[in-house]
Write an enzyme that holds these catalytic residues in place. Structure first.
Site, PDB file in Angstrom:
ATOM      1  N   TYR A  95       0.848  -1.287   0.048  1.00  0.00           N
ATOM      2  CA  TYR A  95       0.000  -0.138   0.004  1.00  0.00           C
ATOM      3  C   TYR A  95       0.783   1.190  -0.105  1.00  0.00           C
ATOM      4  O   TYR A  95       0.221   2.374   0.142  1.00  0.00           O
ATOM      5  CB  TYR A  95      -1.136   0.028   1.211  1.00  0.00           C
ATOM      6  N   ASN A 127     -13.458   1.951  -3.247  1.00  0.00           N
ATOM      7  CA  ASN A 127     -12.299   0.884  -2.633  1.00  0.00           C
ATOM      8  C   ASN A 127     -12.886   0.436  -1.455  1.00  0.00           C
ATOM      9  O   ASN A 127     -12.652   1.117  -0.436  1.00  0.00           O
ATOM     10  CB  ASN A 127     -10.845   1.585  -2.576  1.00  0.00           C
ATOM     11  N   HIS A 176     -14.067  -8.614  -2.025  1.00  0.00           N
ATOM     12  CA  HIS A 176     -13.754 -10.008  -2.212  1.00  0.00           C
ATOM     13  C   HIS A 176     -14.971 -10.870  -1.992  1.00  0.00           C
ATOM     14  O   HIS A 176     -15.052 -12.102  -2.511  1.00  0.00           O
ATOM     15  CB  HIS A 176     -12.644 -10.517  -1.826  1.00  0.00           C
ATOM     16  N   ASP A 227     -24.662  -5.747  -4.383  1.00  0.00           N
ATOM     17  CA  ASP A 227     -26.139  -5.292  -4.982  1.00  0.00           C
ATOM     18  C   ASP A 227     -26.382  -3.862  -4.657  1.00  0.00           C
ATOM     19  O   ASP A 227     -27.269  -3.315  -5.608  1.00  0.00           O
ATOM     20  CB  ASP A 227     -26.813  -6.245  -3.923  1.00  0.00           C
ATOM     21  N   HIS A 279      -7.900  -0.118  -6.470  1.00  0.00           N
ATOM     22  CA  HIS A 279      -7.262  -0.653  -5.414  1.00  0.00           C
ATOM     23  C   HIS A 279      -5.653  -0.252  -5.482  1.00  0.00           C
ATOM     24  O   HIS A 279      -5.238  -0.277  -6.434  1.00  0.00           O
ATOM     25  CB  HIS A 279      -7.284  -2.245  -5.676  1.00  0.00           C
ATOM     26  N   ARG A 333      -7.997 -13.026  -2.792  1.00  0.00           N
ATOM     27  CA  ARG A 333      -8.052 -11.303  -3.349  1.00  0.00           C
ATOM     28  C   ARG A 333      -8.158 -11.347  -4.746  1.00  0.00           C
ATOM     29  O   ARG A 333      -8.331 -10.211  -5.200  1.00  0.00           O
ATOM     30  CB  ARG A 333      -6.623 -10.746  -2.880  1.00  0.00           C
TER      31      ARG A 333
END
Ligand code: DQA
Length: 148
Positions: free
Chosen positions: A27, A77, A83, A90, A103, A114
């Site tokens: 990250y 994000n 996942h 929905d 991501h 992932r």
């Protein structure tokens, strides 16, 4: 809308509040406030307003998707919810504007679990593995797609 300008809504999900402390190998070192500032500056540079929200609560995330489903564009994000959360999938299906799934890390090159995104089928496009630059790319593509 506010001041007649189109609005981009950025929804970051679980654990993204702790960017800067999470594994830098995936990250980087940017914090969430710094990332939100970058994204807002890019949107404003292109003449859009931008609001950025983060929550660690799935139900709150769904509430925000409902609340902003008729904005001009959404950048999402959802973190690990990506996942497995069919509930978020929905909710996103009900959104009337373009949606970018972003991501920071390359989810298709990490653990098996992932590699699956249950939201990908209901978003306009996905940007993965480009770090903060991926968020900026998504802003620019959303603004083109929104066509306003
Ligand atoms: C993430 C990837 C997810 O797998 C992870 O759970 C996150 C962040 C990313 O931005 O790379 O929290 O969505």
């Amino acid at each position: 809308m506010s001041d007649g300008r189109s609005r981009l809504v950025v929804l970051n999900g679980a654990n993204l509040d702790l960017l800067g402390e999470r594994p830098a190998v995936h990250y980087g070192t940017i914090t969430l406030p710094a990332l939100e500032r970058l994204v807002s500056d890019e949107a404003e540079r292109l003449g859009w307003d931008c609001i950025c929200l983060q929550t660690n609560h799935e139900g709150v995330y769904i509430d925000r998707v409902h609340e902003y489903r008729h904005e001009a564009a959404l950048l999402v994000n959802p973190g690990a919810w990506t996942h497995y959360s069919y509930a978020i999938r929905d909710a996103l299906e009900l959104v009337s504007c373009p949606i970018a799934e972003v991501h920071l890390s390359n989810i298709s090159a990490r653990e098996e679990w992932r590699r699956i995104s249950v939201i990908s089928p209901v978003v306009s496009f996905t940007v993965s593995g480009k770090g903060p630059e991926g968020y900026l790319e998504a802003v620019r593509r959303l603004i083109v797609l929104a066509g306003v």
